[in-house]
Design a protein around this motif. Structure first.
Motif, PDB file in Angstrom:
ATOM      1  N   ARG A  28      19.391  -6.346 -26.249  1.00 26.93           N
ATOM      2  CA  ARG A  28      17.615  -6.354 -25.855  1.00 26.93           C
ATOM      3  C   ARG A  28      17.141  -5.508 -25.091  1.00 26.93           C
ATOM      4  O   ARG A  28      17.386  -4.525 -24.643  1.00 26.93           O
ATOM      5  N   LEU A  29      16.137  -4.985 -25.486  1.00 27.15           N
ATOM      6  CA  LEU A  29      14.742  -4.060 -24.748  1.00 27.15           C
ATOM      7  C   LEU A  29      14.634  -5.101 -23.377  1.00 27.15           C
ATOM      8  O   LEU A  29      13.683  -6.110 -23.494  1.00 27.15           O
ATOM      9  N   PHE A  30      14.084  -3.693 -22.858  1.00 31.97           N
ATOM     10  CA  PHE A  30      13.899  -4.389 -21.056  1.00 31.97           C
ATOM     11  C   PHE A  30      12.583  -3.396 -20.589  1.00 31.97           C
ATOM     12  O   PHE A  30      13.398  -1.844 -20.642  1.00 31.97           O
ATOM     13  N   SER A  31      11.547  -3.427 -20.540  1.00 33.98           N
ATOM     14  CA  SER A  31      10.618  -2.939 -19.334  1.00 33.98           C
ATOM     15  C   SER A  31      11.555  -2.441 -17.968  1.00 33.98           C
ATOM     16  O   SER A  31      12.239  -3.583 -17.879  1.00 33.98           O
ATOM     17  N   GLU A  32      10.649  -1.413 -17.261  1.00 35.57           N
ATOM     18  CA  GLU A  32      11.196  -1.702 -15.512  1.00 35.57           C
ATOM     19  C   GLU A  32      11.547  -3.077 -15.121  1.00 35.57           C
ATOM     20  O   GLU A  32      11.884  -3.188 -14.517  1.00 35.57           O
ATOM     21  N   ASP A  33       9.964  -3.465 -15.366  1.00 37.00           N
ATOM     22  CA  ASP A  33       9.974  -5.220 -14.515  1.00 37.00           C
ATOM     23  C   ASP A  33      11.285  -5.659 -14.803  1.00 37.00           C
ATOM     24  O   ASP A  33      11.183  -7.522 -13.690  1.00 37.00           O
ATOM     25  N   GLU A  34      11.908  -6.050 -15.806  1.00 35.02           N
ATOM     26  CA  GLU A  34      12.353  -6.439 -16.345  1.00 35.02           C
ATOM     27  C   GLU A  34      14.289  -6.293 -16.242  1.00 35.02           C
ATOM     28  O   GLU A  34      15.164  -7.295 -16.474  1.00 35.02           O
ATOM     29  N   ILE A  35      14.791  -4.907 -16.118  1.00 34.11           N
ATOM     30  CA  ILE A  35      15.543  -4.603 -16.056  1.00 34.11           C
ATOM     31  C   ILE A  35      16.723  -5.669 -15.157  1.00 34.11           C
ATOM     32  O   ILE A  35      16.113  -6.140 -14.012  1.00 34.11           O
ATOM     33  N   PRO A  36      17.893  -6.253 -15.737  1.00 28.93           N
ATOM     34  CA  PRO A  36      18.378  -7.136 -15.001  1.00 28.93           C
ATOM     35  C   PRO A  36      19.383  -6.339 -13.768  1.00 28.93           C
ATOM     36  O   PRO A  36      20.633  -6.524 -13.703  1.00 28.93           O
ATOM     37  N   TRP A  37      18.807  -6.228 -12.579  1.00 29.13           N
ATOM     38  CA  TRP A  37      18.852  -5.163 -11.755  1.00 29.13           C
ATOM     39  C   TRP A  37      20.609  -5.525 -10.852  1.00 29.13           C
ATOM     40  O   TRP A  37      21.653  -4.846 -10.735  1.00 29.13           O
ATOM     41  N   ASP A  38      20.594  -6.695 -11.012  1.00 26.70           N
ATOM     42  CA  ASP A  38      22.193  -7.351 -10.115  1.00 26.70           C
ATOM     43  C   ASP A  38      22.567  -8.069 -10.972  1.00 26.70           C
ATOM     44  O   ASP A  38      24.302  -8.333 -10.503  1.00 26.70           O
ATOM     45  N   ASP A  39      22.461  -7.875 -12.395  1.00 29.50           N
ATOM     46  CA  ASP A  39      23.680  -7.833 -13.156  1.00 29.50           C
ATOM     47  C   ASP A  39      24.125  -6.842 -14.527  1.00 29.50           C
ATOM     48  O   ASP A  39      24.397  -7.472 -15.446  1.00 29.50           O
ATOM     49  N   LEU A  40      23.086  -5.850 -13.547  1.00 23.89           N
ATOM     50  CA  LEU A  40      24.319  -4.735 -14.277  1.00 23.89           C
ATOM     51  C   LEU A  40      25.729  -4.274 -14.198  1.00 23.89           C
ATOM     52  O   LEU A  40      26.536  -4.570 -13.267  1.00 23.89           O
ATOM     53  N   ALA A  41      26.431  -3.886 -15.203  1.00 20.16           N
ATOM     54  CA  ALA A  41      27.980  -3.982 -15.264  1.00 20.16           C
ATOM     55  C   ALA A  41      28.844  -2.516 -14.082  1.00 20.16           C
ATOM     56  O   ALA A  41      29.370  -2.765 -13.401  1.00 20.16           O
ATOM     57  N   PHE A  42      27.887  -1.427 -14.259  1.00 21.37           N
ATOM     58  CA  PHE A  42      28.382  -0.066 -13.786  1.00 21.37           C
ATOM     59  C   PHE A  42      27.310   0.293 -12.551  1.00 21.37           C
ATOM     60  O   PHE A  42      26.595   0.475 -13.187  1.00 21.37           O
ATOM     61  N   MET A  43      27.766   0.884 -11.994  1.00 23.51           N
ATOM     62  CA  MET A  43      26.850   1.706 -10.709  1.00 23.51           C
ATOM     63  C   MET A  43      26.201   3.438 -11.563  1.00 23.51           C
ATOM     64  O   MET A  43      25.455   3.185 -11.227  1.00 23.51           O
ATOM     65  N   VAL A  44      26.619   3.207 -12.380  1.00 25.57           N
ATOM     66  CA  VAL A  44      26.895   4.849 -13.185  1.00 25.57           C
ATOM     67  C   VAL A  44      24.748   4.680 -13.996  1.00 25.57           C
ATOM     68  O   VAL A  44      24.462   4.928 -14.389  1.00 25.57           O
ATOM     69  N   VAL A  45      25.562   3.126 -14.804  1.00 27.67           N
ATOM     70  CA  VAL A  45      24.518   2.540 -15.200  1.00 27.67           C
ATOM     71  C   VAL A  45      23.277   2.275 -14.884  1.00 27.67           C
ATOM     72  O   VAL A  45      21.816   2.733 -14.306  1.00 27.67           O
ATOM     73  N   GLY A  46      22.944   1.240 -13.454  1.00 30.61           N
ATOM     74  CA  GLY A  46      22.096   1.500 -12.488  1.00 30.61           C
ATOM     75  C   GLY A  46      21.418   2.855 -12.192  1.00 30.61           C
ATOM     76  O   GLY A  46      20.585   2.994 -11.786  1.00 30.61           O
ATOM     77  N   LYS A  47      21.974   4.044 -11.537  1.00 25.34           N
ATOM     78  CA  LYS A  47      21.662   4.986 -11.795  1.00 25.34           C
ATOM     79  C   LYS A  47      20.781   5.604 -12.556  1.00 25.34           C
ATOM     80  O   LYS A  47      19.567   6.426 -12.164  1.00 25.34           O
ATOM     81  N   THR A  48      21.363   5.960 -13.459  1.00 23.57           N
ATOM     82  CA  THR A  48      20.488   6.188 -14.834  1.00 23.57           C
ATOM     83  C   THR A  48      19.626   5.816 -15.266  1.00 23.57           C
ATOM     84  O   THR A  48      18.176   6.273 -15.364  1.00 23.57           O
ATOM     85  N   LEU A  49      19.497   4.541 -15.294  1.00 23.53           N
ATOM     86  CA  LEU A  49      18.366   3.487 -15.310  1.00 23.53           C
ATOM     87  C   LEU A  49      17.442   4.152 -14.428  1.00 23.53           C
ATOM     88  O   LEU A  49      15.753   4.482 -14.537  1.00 23.53           O
ATOM     89  N   LYS A  50      17.834   3.690 -12.780  1.00 24.98           N
ATOM     90  CA  LYS A  50      16.857   4.254 -11.972  1.00 24.98           C
ATOM     91  C   LYS A  50      16.171   5.702 -12.313  1.00 24.98           C
ATOM     92  O   LYS A  50      15.289   6.208 -11.943  1.00 24.98           O
ATOM     93  N   HIS A  51      17.335   6.655 -12.316  1.00 23.10           N
ATOM     94  CA  HIS A  51      16.902   8.483 -12.268  1.00 23.10           C
ATOM     95  C   HIS A  51      15.771   8.436 -13.698  1.00 23.10           C
ATOM     96  O   HIS A  51      14.487   9.080 -13.419  1.00 23.10           O
TER      97      HIS A  51
END
Length: 202
Positions: free
Chosen positions: A134-157
């Protein structure tokens, strides 16, 4: 490692002459077996103000969301590996802009590279390793359900950098929250349908 890949005899973990760390050395033919970090290559697929995420159909982190990424294959560049993973996991075609994030995870002997790129079309669908794409805008990102730390950090950057329109390469050494002395549990052997980064905290 128990046996030499050259002659099949048993190996011993010792520090070879002239070296400074333990290696597996064959007791028979003296072949030194070097174990080096594994490289994971992936993409940050972008369409307008959204990013493409995949919901994992495999362990580890089954059912969690991730950017398309995986271990490089022999004979390919990091960019080729990232594009292959995007196709395998999301059937996505991407025009790469540039290398974007690089993470060293020395505790699990991995290096993660993510390329920023634009979706060439909206004709994407789950590959065999994904339950959903799926495509997600910033406010739709499932932050609490991300698989890996590096994914969350890349998205936040990315969402931070998008405000300025400048996307410098981000490089970071990640230390496990439990400290540098923490070691991951020994992973299960790879089997069909069980691929990807071996550590859920990556």
């Amino acid at each position: 490692m128990n046996h030499c890949s050259h002659c099949g005899e048993k190996v011993t973990l010792i520090i070879p002459p002239g070296d400074d760390r333990e290696r597996h050395v064959c007791n028979s033919c003296d072949t030194i077996h070097y174990s080096n970090p594994r490289i994971i290559a992936g993409c940050l697929p972008i369409y307008e103000d959204k990013v493409l995420l995949c919901r994992r159909a495999i362990e580890p982190r089954y059912d969690k969301w991730t950017l398309p990424a995986g271990f490089m294959e022999n004979g390919e560049t990091t960019e080729e590996g990232a594009l292959r993973e995007a196709w395998e996991e999301a059937r996505a075609k991407i025009a790469v802009d540039s290398l974007y994030t690089m993470f060293s995870l020395p505790q699990i002997n991995q290096v993660h590279l993510f390329y920023r790129g634009q979706l060439s079309s909206l004709d994407f669908e789950p590959g065999p390793e994904s339950l959903e794409v799926r495509l997600f805008s910033e406010d739709e990102i499932p932050w609490d359900d991300l698989a890996f730390m590096v994914v969350g950090k890349t998205l936040k950057h990315y969402f931070n950098d998008r405000q300025s329109g400048q996307y410098p390469v981000r490089s970071e050494d990640l230390v496990h929250p439990k400290g540098r002395d923490w070691k991951p549990p020994k992973p299960a052997r790879y089997t069909l349908g069980n691929t990807g980064p071996v550590n859920p905290d990556a």
